[in-house]
Structures are given as C-alpha cells and as structure tokens.
Design a protein around this motif. Structure first.
Motif, PDB file in Angstrom:
ATOM      1  N   ARG A   1       0.828  -1.203   0.000  1.00 48.31           N
ATOM      2  CA  ARG A   1       0.000   0.000   0.000  1.00 48.31           C
ATOM      3  C   ARG A   1       0.866   1.259   0.000  1.00 48.31           C
ATOM      4  N   ARG A   2       1.929   1.220   0.788  1.00 49.48           N
ATOM      5  CA  ARG A   2       2.817   2.381   0.828  1.00 49.48           C
ATOM      6  C   ARG A   2       3.461   2.614  -0.535  1.00 49.48           C
ATOM      7  N   LEU A   3       3.889   1.531  -1.195  1.00 49.87           N
ATOM      8  CA  LEU A   3       4.516   1.666  -2.502  1.00 49.87           C
ATOM      9  C   LEU A   3       3.564   2.329  -3.488  1.00 49.87           C
ATOM     10  N   ALA A   4       2.314   1.896  -3.501  1.00 48.90           N
ATOM     11  CA  ALA A   4       1.331   2.491  -4.412  1.00 48.90           C
ATOM     12  C   ALA A   4       1.123   3.971  -4.103  1.00 48.90           C
ATOM     13  N   VAL A   5       1.015   4.314  -2.832  1.00 51.37           N
ATOM     14  CA  VAL A   5       0.821   5.707  -2.422  1.00 51.37           C
ATOM     15  C   VAL A   5       2.031   6.557  -2.799  1.00 51.37           C
ATOM     16  N   GLU A   6       3.221   6.065  -2.504  1.00 50.30           N
ATOM     17  CA  GLU A   6       4.436   6.831  -2.805  1.00 50.30           C
ATOM     18  C   GLU A   6       4.550   7.093  -4.303  1.00 50.30           C
ATOM     19  N   LEU A   7       4.311   6.069  -5.107  1.00 52.90           N
ATOM     20  CA  LEU A   7       4.471   6.206  -6.554  1.00 52.90           C
ATOM     21  C   LEU A   7       3.416   7.126  -7.152  1.00 52.90           C
TER      22      LEU A   7
END
Length: 205
Positions: free
Chosen positions: A152-158
C-alpha cells in the motif's frame, strides 16, 4: 550530500485532497564509473548513463521517500549498480525505462528498511499544545503513510508523491491497473482511519 527533509512535502497536499474526497542531486555519470566499454542498453542506442539520466530526478525523489536521508546515496548507488548489471533484461515492449528503474529502486530499498530507524509514533510528531501548521499536517501524514503495509505504501508513494499515473504504477508494481486502484483505495481508507484516530486522541487531551 543530503536532501532537505521538506523538499518533497508539498506533494502531500495532493494526497490530502484525495483523502478528503472518497530533488536536485548528483548526476548519474557521477555515480557510474566512466568506462569506454559502456555498451548501449538493450533495445536502445544510448549508453547506460544517457539512458538513465532523463529519469534520474524521479528515481532520486522516490529513493528519498523510501529510506532515511543517511541511506539515500547508498541506495542510489546500489540501484545504479543493480540496473547496470541487469540492463540486458530491460525490454521496452514490457514497459518504460522509468518504470523499470523505479521497480529496481523499490526492490533494492527493501534491504535498507531492515536497518532503518523505526517510524516515530504519530502522537510524537508534535506538541499537542502547539499551533498546527501545514508542515505539521504533512509530517503527520508522512508518519501515517509509513505505517501502511509495504504494498500500500509503494502504491501511495508512486502515485501521490512521485506523481506516476495508474498505468505506470501498475508497471512498477507488476500488477493490473485495477489492482493499483484497489490498493490505493484501501490505503486511503486506512489513512483516513489512522488520521481520524490521531485527531480524536488530540481532542481528548
């Protein structure tokens, strides 16, 4: 070289708006040793440094989001070394150079997170008695993002901080566009809950 911790915080405004509704740096050729035998990257006629350079600022910004400032340059060096060794595996028919490089960055960042400092608890970010500023809100949001699961963090960061469209995020994460949308929706729901709990705790003080 260090990065101003607040240089990427304005991007948090985009994420805050989404929740409400439903850096400079060193050049690639400074980190990649000069060598006359540098061959073109697969599917291109560019040298490795020339191939990476147009995407380097995005890679740096993404790296700054994933690891502490003290580890950022080490991560970037590691990314370049890994990308150089694996350059023959790049296939332009399967995605853009930027997506490929960001996927390498996300993969190599995992080993740095093991030794990274634990995230500061949300209620330790500021004195509850102090007036709230936009920067305070951004730091609280950043702390909440750090509590998300890796995916989830990866999707948000990107999507919200690096600014990639859904299709590019999907290419980096190796999944379908719909999966990215579902992951972002779940992340926003979790962030709303986390931030609401934080606000409730502050009001109770």
């Amino acid at each position: 070289m260090t990065i101003d911790a607040h240089s990427f915080l304005p991007a948090a405004g985009t994420l805050r708006r989404a929740l409400a509704t439903t850096g400079g740096g060193r050049r690639v050729d400074e980190l990649v040793p000069a060598a006359p035998e540098l061959s073109p990257v697969a599917g291109t006629e560019l040298s490795f440094a020339d191939w990476v350079q147009p995407h380097w600022q995005v890679v740096q910004r993404f790296a700054a989001r994933l690891v502490p400032a003290d580890d950022r340059d080490d991560l970037l060096q590691d990314v370049l070394e890994r990308a150089w060794r694996k350059r023959h595996t790049f296939d332009p028919a399967r995605g853009s150079a930027q997506s490929w490089l960001l996927a390498v960055t996300a993969d190599r960042a995992r080993r740095f997170r093991v030794r990274a400092r634990p995230p500061v608890a949300l209620d330790d970010r500021r004195d509850a008695a102090a007036p709230t500023t936009d920067r305070d809100d951004d730091l609280v949001l950043r702390a909440a993002v750090a509590l998300l699961s890796d995916r989830r963090r990866l999707a948000v960061e990107l999507h919200y901080y690096v600014g990639l469209p859904i299709a590019e995020v999907a290419a980096v994460m190796g999944c379908a566009d719909g999966t990215v949308r579902a992951t972002l929706a779940a992340a926003r729901a979790e962030l709303r809950t986390t931030l609401a709990e934080q606000e409730s705790q502050e009001r109770a003080r």
